[in-house]
Design a protein around this motif. Structure first.
Motif, short mmCIF file in Angstrom:
data_model
loop_
_atom_site.label_atom_id
_atom_site.label_comp_id
_atom_site.label_asym_id
_atom_site.label_seq_id
_atom_site.Cartn_x
_atom_site.Cartn_y
_atom_site.Cartn_z
N PRO A 160 0.84 -1.21 0.00
CA PRO A 160 0.00 0.00 0.00
C PRO A 160 0.87 1.25 0.00
CG PRO A 160 -0.58 -1.48 1.82
CD PRO A 160 0.66 -2.01 1.19
N SER A 161 0.47 2.24 -0.73
CA SER A 161 1.27 3.46 -0.86
C SER A 161 1.29 4.29 0.41
CB SER A 161 0.77 4.29 -2.03
OG SER A 161 -0.58 4.66 -1.81
N SER A 162 0.64 3.81 1.46
CA SER A 162 0.67 4.55 2.72
C SER A 162 2.03 4.44 3.39
CB SER A 162 -0.43 4.03 3.66
OG SER A 162 -0.22 2.65 3.90
N ARG A 163 2.84 3.48 2.97
CA ARG A 163 4.18 3.34 3.56
C ARG A 163 5.14 4.29 2.85
NH1 ARG A 163 5.71 -2.68 5.36
NH2 ARG A 163 3.69 -3.32 6.12
N LYS A 164 6.00 4.94 3.65
CA LYS A 164 7.00 5.84 3.08
C LYS A 164 8.16 5.02 2.53
CE LYS A 164 9.79 9.87 4.25
NZ LYS A 164 9.97 10.21 2.90
N LEU A 165 8.57 5.34 1.32
CA LEU A 165 9.65 4.61 0.65
C LEU A 165 11.00 5.17 1.08
CD1 LEU A 165 9.63 2.38 -1.53
CD2 LEU A 165 9.99 4.15 -3.21
N PRO A 166 11.94 4.31 1.51
CA PRO A 166 13.27 4.79 1.90
C PRO A 166 14.07 5.27 0.69
CG PRO A 166 12.93 2.50 2.60
CD PRO A 166 11.78 2.88 1.75
N ALA A 167 15.08 6.06 0.95
CA ALA A 167 15.96 6.55 -0.11
C ALA A 167 16.64 5.37 -0.80
CB ALA A 167 17.01 7.49 0.47
N GLY A 168 16.81 5.48 -2.10
CA GLY A 168 17.48 4.43 -2.87
C GLY A 168 16.55 3.38 -3.42
N MET A 169 15.29 3.40 -3.03
CA MET A 169 14.32 2.43 -3.57
C MET A 169 13.41 3.16 -4.53
SD MET A 169 13.50 -0.33 -0.76
CE MET A 169 14.80 -1.11 0.16
N HIS A 170 12.89 2.40 -5.48
CA HIS A 170 12.04 2.97 -6.51
C HIS A 170 10.67 2.32 -6.47
CE1 HIS A 170 15.64 4.81 -8.16
NE2 HIS A 170 16.23 3.63 -8.02
N GLU A 171 9.67 3.10 -6.87
CA GLU A 171 8.33 2.55 -6.88
C GLU A 171 7.63 2.90 -8.19
OE1 GLU A 171 5.82 4.24 -3.86
OE2 GLU A 171 6.30 6.28 -4.42
N LEU A 172 6.64 2.11 -8.49
CA LEU A 172 5.81 2.32 -9.66
C LEU A 172 4.38 2.09 -9.22
CD1 LEU A 172 5.45 2.59 -12.78
CD2 LEU A 172 5.72 0.10 -12.87
N LYS A 173 3.54 3.09 -9.42
CA LYS A 173 2.14 2.94 -9.01
C LYS A 173 1.44 2.04 -10.02
CE LYS A 173 1.67 7.20 -6.44
NZ LYS A 173 2.02 6.66 -5.17
#
Length: 193
Positions: A160-173
């Motif tokens: 779920p996008s409610s979690r904050k992504l740490p630096a260095g990781m990438h996401e795609l909705k």
């Protein structure tokens, strides 16, 4: 860094990749005539290339024996090195192509309870068709999701996008999901809307 003097007139600078390819043909064919045909060169050109190879490597490389040429010990030693060199040269102009059908590994994907059903229904079938020798494993996301991604314990996660992504990781909705609350018509909460 190499200076200009580092390569001061070495014999190997006389060789072309084509000459090295011809060397491999000689190893395979064990015949000057057949190697020349396979390489698409004349017999006289083949003789000149063999002479140059012998000069450069300071070895006869192939000994005459009826009906074939016999590679010397030095030719046997050179063969894997020449193959590796030509392979590396070929890789310079032919980038490696990603072929999912060649994958033989397991992919671990972290998911929340309904992610496989909600997001990945069509993906699993298409994945297995494209990469039939690969496996998919779904694991429940826990509090150590990002550490597991960082260590390679899991390859990807649908979260779920409610979690904050740490630096260095990438996401795609992947999808936008809404939430609904279902109640019976006379439930007290339904009266508030």
């Amino acid at each position: 860094m190499l200076s200009n003097g580092s390569f001061a007139n070495p014999k190997w600078t006389e060789l072309s990749l084509g000459d090295l390819m011809f060397f491999l043909r000689l190893v395979e064919e064990k015949s000057l005539t057949e190697a020349a045909k396979a390489q698409g060169i004349s017999l006289s050109t083949a003789s000149r290339v063999l002479k140059m190879l012998r000069d450069v490597f300071d070895d006869p490389l192939f000994l005459r024996s009826s009906p074939q040429l016999i590679p010397t010990q030095r030719a046997f030693e050179l063969e894997p090195e020449v193959r590796a060199l030509l392979g590396a040269a070929g890789a310079l102009v032919k980038p490696e192509v990603f072929r999912p059908a060649d994958l033989e590994r397991s992919f671990r994907i972290g998911v929340v309870d309904n992610a496989v059903y909600a997001v990945m229904r069509g993906f699993v079938k298409r994945f297995l068709e494209a990469a039939p020798r690969a496996d998919l494993e779904f694991v429940q996301i826990d509090d150590h999701l990002f550490e597991k991604l960082e260590s390679g314990e899991i390859d990807a996660a649908i979260y779920p996008s409610s979690r904050k992504l740490p630096a260095g990781m990438h996401e795609l909705k992947l999808i936008r999901m809404g939430y609904a609350l279902c109640t019976r018509p006379d439930h007290p909460i339904a009266l508030k809307w």
